[in-house]
Enzyme design. Structure first.
Site, PDB file in Angstrom:
ATOM      1  N   CYS A   1       0.848  -1.183   0.000  1.00 31.60           N
ATOM      2  CA  CYS A   1       0.000   0.000   0.000  1.00 31.60           C
ATOM      3  C   CYS A   1       0.887   1.236   0.000  1.00 31.60           C
ATOM      4  O   CYS A   1       1.932   1.277   0.637  1.00 31.60           O
ATOM      5  CB  CYS A   1      -0.943   0.087   1.188  1.00 31.60           C
ATOM      6  SG  CYS A   1      -2.106  -1.252   1.291  1.00 31.60           S
TER       7      CYS A   1
ATOM      8  N   ARG B   1       3.797  -0.327  -4.837  1.00 32.60           N
ATOM      9  CA  ARG B   1       3.557  -0.842  -3.484  1.00 32.60           C
ATOM     10  C   ARG B   1       2.249  -1.627  -3.381  1.00 32.60           C
ATOM     11  O   ARG B   1       1.972  -2.249  -2.346  1.00 32.60           O
ATOM     12  CB  ARG B   1       3.519   0.313  -2.479  1.00 32.60           C
ATOM     13  CG  ARG B   1       4.787   1.140  -2.453  1.00 32.60           C
ATOM     14  CD  ARG B   1       4.648   2.276  -1.480  1.00 32.60           C
ATOM     15  NE  ARG B   1       4.615   1.798  -0.114  1.00 32.60           N
ATOM     16  CZ  ARG B   1       5.681   1.626   0.644  1.00 32.60           C
ATOM     17  NH1 ARG B   1       6.870   1.878   0.160  1.00 32.60           N
ATOM     18  NH2 ARG B   1       5.560   1.204   1.886  1.00 32.60           N
TER      19      ARG B   1
ATOM     20  N   TRP C   1      -2.823  -2.754  -1.634  1.00 32.09           N
ATOM     21  CA  TRP C   1      -2.483  -4.181  -1.784  1.00 32.09           C
ATOM     22  C   TRP C   1      -3.309  -4.872  -0.701  1.00 32.09           C
ATOM     23  O   TRP C   1      -3.009  -4.766   0.483  1.00 32.09           O
ATOM     24  CB  TRP C   1      -0.990  -4.400  -1.555  1.00 32.09           C
ATOM     25  CG  TRP C   1      -0.539  -5.791  -1.893  1.00 32.09           C
ATOM     26  CD1 TRP C   1      -0.101  -6.236  -3.112  1.00 32.09           C
ATOM     27  CD2 TRP C   1      -0.455  -6.918  -1.009  1.00 32.09           C
ATOM     28  NE1 TRP C   1       0.229  -7.574  -3.034  1.00 32.09           N
ATOM     29  CE2 TRP C   1       0.026  -8.013  -1.754  1.00 32.09           C
ATOM     30  CE3 TRP C   1      -0.754  -7.117   0.344  1.00 32.09           C
ATOM     31  CZ2 TRP C   1       0.224  -9.281  -1.203  1.00 32.09           C
ATOM     32  CZ3 TRP C   1      -0.559  -8.376   0.898  1.00 32.09           C
ATOM     33  CH2 TRP C   1      -0.076  -9.446   0.113  1.00 32.09           C
TER      34      TRP C   1
ATOM     35  N   ASN D   1      -1.489   2.469   5.624  1.00 39.94           N
ATOM     36  CA  ASN D   1      -0.616   1.407   5.121  1.00 39.94           C
ATOM     37  C   ASN D   1      -0.181   0.592   6.340  1.00 39.94           C
ATOM     38  O   ASN D   1       0.394   1.156   7.271  1.00 39.94           O
ATOM     39  CB  ASN D   1       0.598   2.047   4.421  1.00 39.94           C
ATOM     40  CG  ASN D   1       1.727   1.060   4.168  1.00 39.94           C
ATOM     41  OD1 ASN D   1       2.888   1.448   4.162  1.00 39.94           O
ATOM     42  ND2 ASN D   1       1.424  -0.195   3.971  1.00 39.94           N
ATOM     43  N   GLY D   2      -0.498  -0.711   6.322  1.00 43.19           N
ATOM     44  CA  GLY D   2      -0.111  -1.558   7.453  1.00 43.19           C
ATOM     45  C   GLY D   2      -1.226  -2.525   7.792  1.00 43.19           C
ATOM     46  O   GLY D   2      -2.136  -2.741   6.989  1.00 43.19           O
TER      47      GLY D   2
ATOM     48  N   GLU E   1      18.212 -17.107  -7.896  1.00 43.81           N
ATOM     49  CA  GLU E   1      17.724 -15.781  -8.283  1.00 43.81           C
ATOM     50  C   GLU E   1      17.118 -15.804  -9.695  1.00 43.81           C
ATOM     51  O   GLU E   1      16.091 -15.178  -9.946  1.00 43.81           O
ATOM     52  CB  GLU E   1      18.864 -14.756  -8.174  1.00 43.81           C
ATOM     53  CG  GLU E   1      18.512 -13.330  -8.591  1.00 43.81           C
ATOM     54  CD  GLU E   1      17.354 -12.701  -7.826  1.00 43.81           C
ATOM     55  OE1 GLU E   1      16.868 -13.294  -6.848  1.00 43.81           O
ATOM     56  OE2 GLU E   1      16.903 -11.616  -8.234  1.00 43.81           O
TER      57      GLU E   1
ATOM     58  N   LYS F   1      13.265 -14.723 -10.460  1.00 41.93           N
ATOM     59  CA  LYS F   1      12.980 -13.626 -11.399  1.00 41.93           C
ATOM     60  C   LYS F   1      12.000 -14.080 -12.467  1.00 41.93           C
ATOM     61  O   LYS F   1      11.039 -13.402 -12.774  1.00 41.93           O
ATOM     62  CB  LYS F   1      14.307 -13.193 -12.021  1.00 41.93           C
ATOM     63  CG  LYS F   1      14.424 -11.789 -12.439  1.00 41.93           C
ATOM     64  CD  LYS F   1      14.875 -10.843 -11.351  1.00 41.93           C
ATOM     65  CE  LYS F   1      14.036 -10.901 -10.131  1.00 41.93           C
ATOM     66  NZ  LYS F   1      14.509 -10.229  -8.977  1.00 41.93           N
TER      67      LYS F   1
ATOM     68  N   GLU G   1       8.322 -14.847 -11.049  1.00 43.75           N
ATOM     69  CA  GLU G   1       7.516 -13.739 -10.539  1.00 43.75           C
ATOM     70  C   GLU G   1       6.984 -12.848 -11.648  1.00 43.75           C
ATOM     71  O   GLU G   1       5.912 -12.278 -11.511  1.00 43.75           O
ATOM     72  CB  GLU G   1       8.258 -12.921  -9.479  1.00 43.75           C
ATOM     73  CG  GLU G   1       9.429 -12.129  -9.976  1.00 43.75           C
ATOM     74  CD  GLU G   1      10.127 -11.347  -8.870  1.00 43.75           C
ATOM     75  OE1 GLU G   1       9.464 -10.843  -7.979  1.00 43.75           O
ATOM     76  OE2 GLU G   1      11.373 -11.246  -8.929  1.00 43.75           O
TER      77      GLU G   1
ATOM     78  N   HIS H   1      18.540 -36.856  -7.471  1.00 44.79           N
ATOM     79  CA  HIS H   1      17.905 -37.260  -6.213  1.00 44.79           C
ATOM     80  C   HIS H   1      16.415 -36.962  -6.200  1.00 44.79           C
ATOM     81  O   HIS H   1      15.836 -36.774  -5.128  1.00 44.79           O
ATOM     82  CB  HIS H   1      18.619 -36.600  -5.041  1.00 44.79           C
ATOM     83  CG  HIS H   1      20.059 -36.992  -4.955  1.00 44.79           C
ATOM     84  ND1 HIS H   1      20.460 -38.230  -4.504  1.00 44.79           N
ATOM     85  CD2 HIS H   1      21.188 -36.340  -5.325  1.00 44.79           C
ATOM     86  CE1 HIS H   1      21.777 -38.314  -4.576  1.00 44.79           C
ATOM     87  NE2 HIS H   1      22.251 -37.188  -5.075  1.00 44.79           N
TER      88      HIS H   1
ATOM     89  N   LYS I   1       6.076  -4.404  -3.981  1.00 52.02           N
ATOM     90  CA  LYS I   1       7.528  -4.297  -3.858  1.00 52.02           C
ATOM     91  C   LYS I   1       8.002  -4.346  -2.415  1.00 52.02           C
ATOM     92  O   LYS I   1       8.993  -4.971  -2.101  1.00 52.02           O
ATOM     93  CB  LYS I   1       8.006  -3.005  -4.512  1.00 52.02           C
ATOM     94  CG  LYS I   1       9.517  -2.912  -4.493  1.00 52.02           C
ATOM     95  CD  LYS I   1      10.048  -2.209  -5.689  1.00 52.02           C
ATOM     96  CE  LYS I   1      11.549  -2.311  -5.758  1.00 52.02           C
ATOM     97  NZ  LYS I   1      11.996  -3.621  -6.250  1.00 52.02           N
TER      98      LYS I   1
HETATM   99  C1  F6R Z   1      12.042 -10.243  -6.052  1.00 48.85           C
HETATM  100  C2  F6R Z   1      11.961  -9.216  -5.021  1.00 48.85           C
HETATM  101  C3  F6R Z   1      11.636  -9.650  -3.654  1.00 48.85           C
HETATM  102  C4  F6R Z   1      12.435  -8.820  -2.627  1.00 48.85           C
HETATM  103  C5  F6R Z   1      11.969  -9.181  -1.205  1.00 48.85           C
HETATM  104  C6  F6R Z   1      12.755  -8.416  -0.162  1.00 48.85           C
HETATM  105  O1  F6R Z   1      12.340  -9.677  -7.289  1.00 48.85           O
HETATM  106  O2  F6R Z   1      12.135  -8.056  -5.287  1.00 48.85           O
HETATM  107  O3  F6R Z   1      11.847 -10.996  -3.474  1.00 48.85           O
HETATM  108  O4  F6R Z   1      13.784  -9.084  -2.790  1.00 48.85           O
HETATM  109  O5  F6R Z   1      10.620  -8.872  -1.072  1.00 48.85           O
HETATM  110  O6  F6R Z   1      12.563  -7.041  -0.283  1.00 48.85           O
HETATM  111  P1  F6R Z   1      13.579  -6.034   0.359  1.00 48.85           P
HETATM  112  O7  F6R Z   1      14.871  -6.200  -0.360  1.00 48.85           O
HETATM  113  O8  F6R Z   1      12.979  -4.686   0.145  1.00 48.85           O
HETATM  114  O9  F6R Z   1      13.716  -6.399   1.810  1.00 48.85           O
END
Ligand code: F6R
Length: 605
Positions: free
Chosen positions: A2, A27, A75, A101-102, A479, A483, A486, A502, A600
């Site tokens: 949010c 957000r 969100w 937000n929260g 990673e 990527k 998502e 395995h 994010k």
């Molecule tokens: C994936 C991504 C998330 C963040 C995770 C941690 O692309 O961006 O997995 O890495 O939510 O977020 P931060 O780094 O803000 O603690």
């Protein structure tokens, strides 16, 4: 999660708030809303399920205006995405409007009590209880009301609050969720994050927990929860307004991928010579620690997995653990004052990472954070903080912040190794030379963008894509897989090459793609064995490698990386993987910057 923004000033608040919401959409983006205090003497409220564009369309049909207003991009946590569950929320009498937000953890109890007093709730959200409670307590003094409400709330909140009786006052308060106050020539702002106000100002105050900001057209005052006035430092943000714009790129993600050579250069410079991060690293008494725990979430966790390999190899340190912050916080970790806990977070506001930090501090451990957002909770509360020089990262999927985290982690490992006497000066210099060459090598990968795009366009039909690697390449595989899944919604998993036999190999069949990462020269033969095994079971293979001596046969597609020291190879492989994921998703026509269900900054558990 949010985003909130508020404005009081001499300009029309509505377009300013809508523009700010655009910068905060990363957000959360399942609904949006705005309340403006207009000439009518009441709040004009427009709320709309869907993306911000839907709210904008609604605002063309129902235009509102005013010199003060609050906005929200949601969100959903409590209550489905719908018009009525969107913010702002108003109390029954329409006197008080709130954006939140929260998560309010005791909202059920508060709601039940208010309902017993005939307060009618119109939404299923936890947030509405704040507006209803505020109206219930309101006695003509808005700040006193806000304090009373805050004292009753359990959970996390960043709030923007307006009252019809105070048409020139906007109040903000926060606990465990970020809130900044921006000061411009034409008015004052509250916002969840700096990019929302950058086009108006780079002068901001960072609000601490339970501090209250009272904003008027040409002044801002701060108070503590006991209603005593306090002074706060006004800070200057170094990010340029452009850094929060797409600048001609179709998506922020692509722009941010392309920025990586510069981000690497800036971050590396900050940690060598007399850079600020170098000064912080110098202060660390490395000899005091007998254990290092690295903890983070998502991609930041993956950068920690890379770091474990680097620390082990360079420092020969006996005890290095990497933990998901969401697990670490509840496991009653065996840590004490001889433990260094490294927290990695782009936003510095991830709820689990904050909790892990607080748990570590309560046990006496020393905390060192690697954070991108200045003024964020993790950066402020950790004992030491290294800042990544990534600039604002807007795309939900992290790219440049991840690369910057890796660079700082390599340099931290070198610093540790030197201080522990595990590296000669000569080796240190060699390693630093390798690191400073990374931005140039990153450029070389970006030059292959057309080939990667072309290859990715052939991959949209795969139902599953597996990523394999051995040793540090396995960390990169984690990673790469995250990527891809998502942003492209293609099922994907990462495996250590040696684990295939395995169990996982049973998933390999015709039309499965396996992305094999190979930068560990000494393990090249091993990963190629894995490649043969999956090819003979029908899989297609993409090899990402700087160590392949010659191009493998035509059964294998390849992205060739510049030669690089094995431990720093993740910085290069990951760029190829980011581009691959980006173009797979782009070919599917997906909303890459805002993937479904994600936000994010994960400020709730
Ligand atoms: C994936 C991504 C998330 C963040 C995770 C941690 O692309 O961006 O997995 O890495 O939510 O977020 P931060 O780094 O803000 O603690």
């Amino acid at each position: 999660m949010c985003g909130i923004i508020g404005y009081v000033g001499s300009k029309d608040a509505v377009p300013i708030i809508v523009n700010g919401l655009r910068k905060l959409e990363y957000r959360g983006y399942d609904s949006a809303g705005i309340a403006a205090f207009g000439k009518s003497g009441f709040f004009d409220v427009v709320k709309q399920k869907g993306r911000l564009a839907a709210l904008e369309a609604r605002l063309t049909d129902y235009p509102v205006e005013g010199f003060m207003g609050i906005g929200h991009t949601r969100w959903a946590t409590h209550g489905e995405p719908s018009d009525v569950n969107s913010h702002p929320h108003l109390g029954n009498q329409g006197k008080i409007a709130v954006v939140h937000n929260g998560i309010i953890e005791n909202y059920k109890q508060l709601k039940e009590r208010l309902e017993r007093k005939n307060v009618y709730f119109s939404s299923q959200t936890d947030s509405e209880v704040i507006a209803q409670l505020a109206e219930y307590y309101y006695n003509g003094d808005l700040m006193e009301t806000v304090i009373k409400v805050a004292n009753r709330l359990e959970g996390s909140y960043a709030l923007g609050i307006m009252c019809v009786d105070a048409p020139d006052i906007l109040i903000a308060i926060k606990k465990d969720n970020p809130l900044i106050i921006g000061i411009s020539e034409h008015g004052q702002f509250i916002a969840s994050d700096v990019p929302a106000v950058l086009e108006h100002t780079n002068k901001v105050y960072y609000l601490n927990d339970k501090e209250i900001a009272v904003l008027k057209k040409d002044s801002v005052q701060f108070f503590n929860i006991d209603k005593e006035m306090i002074k706060k430092p006004l800070e200057t943000v170094t990010w340029s307004p452009d850094s929060a714009e797409k600048c001609g790129y179709p998506h922020f993600m692509l722009k941010e991928i392309m920025e990586q050579p510069k981000v690497l250069r800036d971050t590396i410079n900050s940690a060598i010579g007399n850079g600020k991060n170098k000064n912080v690293m110098n202060k660390l008494d490395c000899s005091k620690f007998n254990k290092i725990v690295i903890t983070a979430c998502g991609s930041a966790y993956n950068s920690g997995v890379v770091a474990k390999y680097v620390f082990e190899r360079l420092c020969r340190f006996p005890s290095i653990e990497v933990e998901l912050a969401s697990e670490f916080r509840y496991k009653d970790a065996v840590i004490d004052e001889r433990t260094l806990v490294v927290l990695i977070s782009q936003s510095g506001e991830t709820a689990d990472t904050i909790a892990a930090m607080r748990e570590s501090k309560s046990k006496g451990a020393v905390t060192l954070s690697i954070v991108n957002v200045v003024g964020s909770t993790v950066s402020k509360e950790s004992d030491f903080c290294l800042f990544t020089a990534a600039g604002p990262e807007i795309a939900v999927a992290t790219t440049k912040a991840f690369s910057a985290q890796l660079a700082l982690l390599y340099l931290l490992a070198i610093q540790f190794a030197v201080k522990l006497g595990k590296l000669t000066q000569e080796s240190e210099q060699e390693l630093l030379k390798e690191i400073t060459a990374l931005p140039g090598k990153a450029d070389k990968i970006l030059e292959q963008i057309d080939d990667i795009q072309k290859y990715a366009s052939t991959c949209v039909g795969y139902k599953s894509i597996f990523f394999i690697g051995r040793n540090i390449d396995y960390a990169t595989a984690l990673e790469g897989s995250l990527k891809l899944k998502e942003i492209s919604y293609i099922h994907s998993e990462a495996y250590a090459g040696g684990e295939l036999k395995h169990g996982t190999i049973s998933l390999i069949e015709e039309d499965t793609l396996v992305v094999a990462i190979s930068n560990c020269e000494r393990l090249y033969g091993k990963i190629m064995n894995n490649v043969e095994q999956v090819i003979s079971r029908g899989a297609k293979v993409l090899l990402i490698s700087g160590s392949a001596e010659k191009t493998p046969d035509e059964r294998i597609s390849m992205i060739r990386l510049p030669a690089v020291f094995e431990l720093f190879a993740p910085s290069l492989s990951v760029i190829a993987l980011q581009l691959f994921s980006y173009y797979v998703a782009a070919n599917k026509g997906l909303d890459i910057d805002k993937p479904r269900n994600l936000a994010k900054s994960v400020t709730v558990e």
